[in-house]
Design an enzyme around this catalytic site. Structure first.
Site, PDB file in Angstrom:
ATOM      1  N   LYS A  22       0.838  -1.212   0.000  1.00  0.00           N
ATOM      2  CA  LYS A  22       0.000   0.000   0.000  1.00  0.00           C
ATOM      3  C   LYS A  22       0.873   1.263   0.000  1.00  0.00           C
ATOM      4  O   LYS A  22       0.644   2.191  -0.778  1.00  0.00           O
ATOM      5  CB  LYS A  22      -0.885   0.006   1.254  1.00  0.00           C
ATOM      6  CG  LYS A  22      -1.548   1.332   1.528  1.00  0.00           C
ATOM      7  CD  LYS A  22      -2.396   1.299   2.782  1.00  0.00           C
ATOM      8  CE  LYS A  22      -1.702   1.714   4.050  1.00  0.00           C
ATOM      9  NZ  LYS A  22      -1.432   3.143   4.224  1.00  0.00           N
ATOM     10  N   ASN A  23       1.887   1.282   0.881  1.00  0.00           N
ATOM     11  CA  ASN A  23       2.669   2.521   1.031  1.00  0.00           C
ATOM     12  C   ASN A  23       3.631   2.759  -0.131  1.00  0.00           C
ATOM     13  O   ASN A  23       4.237   3.820  -0.222  1.00  0.00           O
ATOM     14  CB  ASN A  23       3.412   2.532   2.362  1.00  0.00           C
ATOM     15  CG  ASN A  23       2.457   2.759   3.523  1.00  0.00           C
ATOM     16  OD1 ASN A  23       1.284   3.050   3.317  1.00  0.00           O
ATOM     17  ND2 ASN A  23       2.956   2.617   4.738  1.00  0.00           N
ATOM     18  N   CYS A 116      -4.585   8.055   9.679  1.00  0.00           N
ATOM     19  CA  CYS A 116      -4.779   7.491  11.015  1.00  0.00           C
ATOM     20  C   CYS A 116      -4.446   8.509  12.094  1.00  0.00           C
ATOM     21  O   CYS A 116      -3.487   9.280  11.963  1.00  0.00           O
ATOM     22  CB  CYS A 116      -3.865   6.270  11.184  1.00  0.00           C
ATOM     23  SG  CYS A 116      -4.442   4.851  10.248  1.00  0.00           S
ATOM     24  N   ARG A 121       1.437  14.441  13.568  1.00  0.00           N
ATOM     25  CA  ARG A 121       1.651  14.330  12.122  1.00  0.00           C
ATOM     26  C   ARG A 121       1.703  15.681  11.404  1.00  0.00           C
ATOM     27  O   ARG A 121       0.914  15.953  10.492  1.00  0.00           O
ATOM     28  CB  ARG A 121       0.598  13.408  11.493  1.00  0.00           C
ATOM     29  CG  ARG A 121       0.529  12.073  12.191  1.00  0.00           C
ATOM     30  CD  ARG A 121      -0.275  11.057  11.451  1.00  0.00           C
ATOM     31  NE  ARG A 121       0.532  10.328  10.496  1.00  0.00           N
ATOM     32  CZ  ARG A 121       0.089   9.291   9.774  1.00  0.00           C
ATOM     33  NH1 ARG A 121      -1.145   8.903   9.897  1.00  0.00           N
ATOM     34  NH2 ARG A 121       0.872   8.685   8.923  1.00  0.00           N
ATOM     35  N   ASP A 304       4.522   0.459  12.013  1.00  0.00           N
ATOM     36  CA  ASP A 304       3.262  -0.081  11.477  1.00  0.00           C
ATOM     37  C   ASP A 304       3.009  -1.530  11.894  1.00  0.00           C
ATOM     38  O   ASP A 304       1.948  -2.077  11.596  1.00  0.00           O
ATOM     39  CB  ASP A 304       3.239   0.027   9.942  1.00  0.00           C
ATOM     40  CG  ASP A 304       2.992   1.452   9.488  1.00  0.00           C
ATOM     41  OD1 ASP A 304       2.734   2.317  10.346  1.00  0.00           O
ATOM     42  OD2 ASP A 304       3.048   1.709   8.265  1.00  0.00           O
TER      43      ASP A 304
HETATM   44  C1  UD1 Z   1       4.480   6.858   6.424  1.00  0.00           C
HETATM   45  C2  UD1 Z   1       3.544   5.685   6.241  1.00  0.00           C
HETATM   46  C3  UD1 Z   1       3.039   5.184   7.576  1.00  0.00           C
HETATM   47  C4  UD1 Z   1       4.223   4.871   8.500  1.00  0.00           C
HETATM   48  C5  UD1 Z   1       5.183   6.051   8.582  1.00  0.00           C
HETATM   49  C6  UD1 Z   1       6.453   5.735   9.357  1.00  0.00           C
HETATM   50  C7  UD1 Z   1       2.520   6.079   4.088  1.00  0.00           C
HETATM   51  C8  UD1 Z   1       1.295   6.431   3.331  1.00  0.00           C
HETATM   52  N1  UD1 Z   1       2.431   6.102   5.419  1.00  0.00           N
HETATM   53  O1  UD1 Z   1       3.721   7.889   7.045  1.00  0.00           O
HETATM   54  O2  UD1 Z   1       2.270   4.009   7.361  1.00  0.00           O
HETATM   55  O3  UD1 Z   1       3.729   4.613   9.799  1.00  0.00           O
HETATM   56  O4  UD1 Z   1       5.579   6.456   7.252  1.00  0.00           O
HETATM   57  O5  UD1 Z   1       7.093   4.627   8.814  1.00  0.00           O
HETATM   58  O6  UD1 Z   1       3.550   5.761   3.512  1.00  0.00           O
HETATM   59  N2  UD1 Z   1       6.998  14.422  10.963  1.00  0.00           N
HETATM   60  C9  UD1 Z   1       7.224  15.726  11.295  1.00  0.00           C
HETATM   61  N3  UD1 Z   1       7.161  16.662  10.302  1.00  0.00           N
HETATM   62  C10 UD1 Z   1       6.890  16.328   9.000  1.00  0.00           C
HETATM   63  C11 UD1 Z   1       6.677  14.983   8.674  1.00  0.00           C
HETATM   64  C12 UD1 Z   1       6.737  14.035   9.686  1.00  0.00           C
HETATM   65  O7  UD1 Z   1       7.468  16.061  12.450  1.00  0.00           O
HETATM   66  O8  UD1 Z   1       6.849  17.229   8.151  1.00  0.00           O
HETATM   67  C13 UD1 Z   1       7.030  13.389  12.025  1.00  0.00           C
HETATM   68  C14 UD1 Z   1       5.652  12.746  12.208  1.00  0.00           C
HETATM   69  O9  UD1 Z   1       4.828  13.499  13.062  1.00  0.00           O
HETATM   70  C15 UD1 Z   1       5.997  11.413  12.803  1.00  0.00           C
HETATM   71  C16 UD1 Z   1       7.338  11.086  12.129  1.00  0.00           C
HETATM   72  O10 UD1 Z   1       7.842  12.320  11.618  1.00  0.00           O
HETATM   73  O11 UD1 Z   1       6.164  11.514  14.181  1.00  0.00           O
HETATM   74  C17 UD1 Z   1       7.236  10.066  11.011  1.00  0.00           C
HETATM   75  O12 UD1 Z   1       6.413  10.560   9.996  1.00  0.00           O
HETATM   76  P1  UD1 Z   1       6.618  10.176   8.457  1.00  0.00           P
HETATM   77  O13 UD1 Z   1       7.846   9.352   8.305  1.00  0.00           O
HETATM   78  O14 UD1 Z   1       6.506  11.432   7.683  1.00  0.00           O
HETATM   79  O15 UD1 Z   1       5.365   9.257   8.215  1.00  0.00           O
HETATM   80  P2  UD1 Z   1       4.273   9.392   7.074  1.00  0.00           P
HETATM   81  O16 UD1 Z   1       4.920   9.704   5.780  1.00  0.00           O
HETATM   82  O17 UD1 Z   1       3.160  10.224   7.564  1.00  0.00           O
END
Ligand code: UD1
Length: 416
Positions: A22-23, A116, A121, A304
């Site tokens: 999915k991701n 989620c 986030r 995850d």
């Molecule tokens: C993606 C995955 C999700 C997985 C996560 C971590 C998809 C669609 N989703 O989510 O299933 O759980 O990676 O492996 O691929 N953060 C910030 N600032 C930002 C971006 C992120 O502080 O601009 C923080 C987030 O709050 C979180 C952490 O970084 O605590 C990880 O987030 P990120 O790696 O960006 O996850 P997603 O891309 O949202």
């Protein structure tokens, strides 16, 4: 609202096939609008998040259709650059449309994404990176408007290796002027998949999966046919489902390297695992030792799989310590597991799980995708009947979870 009704206590046995990740598929779908030629995503699972992303692509004018198992996308005549709030809030991955639309149309309008409820986030890393690439970003009341005359390649350092931010930088830089270097990018297998997909369209991206990604801007991209990698989280969920029920299952279509943190943990937990090419065979031992782990960015234990692995820890001997280092509030499954008789105490980002001999069936609710999967696993091992409501969360990311578990001998029914 659908529910799963599970009569626990059946050992799983047989074989199951894992879908494309999915991701991987979601950012690849966004990347498909970077060319006006046809893109085919092979063996694309018809899960809700994919259908939501398809709606988003159609809303900006792309043609999207399934042909058997393949998803066909043609973005020859894009008509819009806005991802409306209603569609964007359906899934977190809608945020990668920002990079894709900037690349293709030089402007993008979207709203803070949904997904989620597992932590704050924020998307500051996405926005600051785009600004570094000569993109203007104006934010007002949850709306984000980005525009540029041209994306200019630059060196970018990410304070945290965010998966989504790395994908947005890759998508926005692929047609840039010059070169972009991402330092401290996410190293997740889905990042490597996005690089391979974009390179199959003629991009020049190097180093995904390492600590620096280099993107040399190209003038144009062409159509492609691409097979995404197998879903490591789905594979991990079936491994854990087998372990928690004391079963014996063959899991087909796995990328073993991508789930090695879980495989190592399960091997230490009296499970016997053998691997042949893309097949993992797991035979669960009678006793289960405590199951401690800390989540972190790849190659650490994936966040995850934390809820599903916690379900296993609940019925392991002794005390397991689980640290969640990626998302702040990813313990919302804990009160539901406690309803089933689990002994879990949360202190900040740490959960202390004291194993109990068995869980007991209860009415529980899935608060998010992976938490929902954890409750299903708990229900499979519990004594009595478990009803899991809120399964729309589960269906965002798992194709036919109930059907596949039933084929392995589980007593699970979907109601509603
Ligand atoms: C993606 C995955 C999700 C997985 C996560 C971590 C998809 C669609 N989703 O989510 O299933 O759980 O990676 O492996 O691929 N953060 C910030 N600032 C930002 C971006 C992120 O502080 O601009 C923080 C987030 O709050 C979180 C952490 O970084 O605590 C990880 O987030 P990120 O790696 O960006 O996850 P997603 O891309 O949202």
């Amino acid at each position: 609202m659908g529910k799963f009704v599970i009569n626990g206590g059946k050992k799983l046995s047989g074989e199951v096939r894992v879908e494309s990740a999915k991701n991987s598929v979601l950012p690849i779908m966004a990347g498909a609008i970077l060319t006006s030629e046809q893109v085919v995503i092979k063996n694309c699972p018809k899960i809700h998040d994919v259908l939501s992303m398809a709606k988003i692509l159609r809303s900006v004018g792309a043609k999207v259709r399934f042909e058997n198992e393949n998803l066909i996308i043609k973005a020859d005549n894009l008509s819009g650059y806005t991802v409306c709030q209603e569609l964007g809030k359906e899934l977190r991955a809608s945020v990668v449309m920002m990079g894709a639309l900037i690349s293709r149309l030089k402007k993008a309008r979207l709203y803070y994404p949904g997904g989620c409820d597992i932590g704050l986030r924020p998307i500051d890393l996405h926005i600051n990176s785009l600004k570094n690439l000569n993109v203007n970003v104006a934010e007002s009341c949850g709306e984000i408007f980005c525009y540029t005359d041209r994306v200019k390649g630059r060196g970018i350092y990410l304070d945290f290796p965010s998966v989504g931010a790395t994908e947005n930088i890759m998508l926005s830089s692929v047609l840039c002027e010059g070169k972009t270097e991402i330092h401290n990018p996410a190293k997740e297998p889905e990042i490597v998949d996005l690089m391979n997909f974009l390179n199959s369209m003629g991009a020049k991206i190097y180093g995904a999966g390492t600590s620096t990604i280099l993107i040399e801007g190209v003038k144009r991209l062409h159509g492609t046919e691409y097979q995404p990698a197998p879903d490591r989280i789905e594979a991990g969920t079936y491994l854990l489902a087998t372990a928690i029920t004391g079963g014996e299952v063959k899991i087909n279509n796995c990328n073993v390297k991508n789930i090695s943190p879980l495989i190592h943990k399960l091997c230490n937990n009296t499970c016997k695992i053998s691997i042949k090419d893309d097949i993992i065979y797991l035979k669960s031992g009678r006793e289960k030792k405590c199951f401690s782990f800390s989540t972190g960015p790849h190659p650490s234990f994936p966040t995850d799989l934390q809820p599903q692995a916690m379900a296993l820890a609940c019925v392991c001997e002794g005390v397991s310590v689980i640290e969640e280092n990626v998302f702040e509030t990813r313990f919302k499954h804990v009160p539901e597991l406690i309803k089933m008789g689990a002994d879990v105490t949360v202190k900040g980002r740490t959960a202390i799980v004291t194993g109990v001999p068995f869980l007991t069936g209860a009415d529980v609710c899935a608060n998010d995708l992976r938490a929902g999967a954890a409750l299903v696993l708990a229900g499979l091992s519990a004594k009595g009947t478990t009803t899991v409501s809120g399964i729309s969360h589960i269906e965002r990311g798992y194709l036919d979870l109930d059907v596949k578990l039933k084929s392995l001998g589980a007593d699970i029914k979907r109601q509603g």
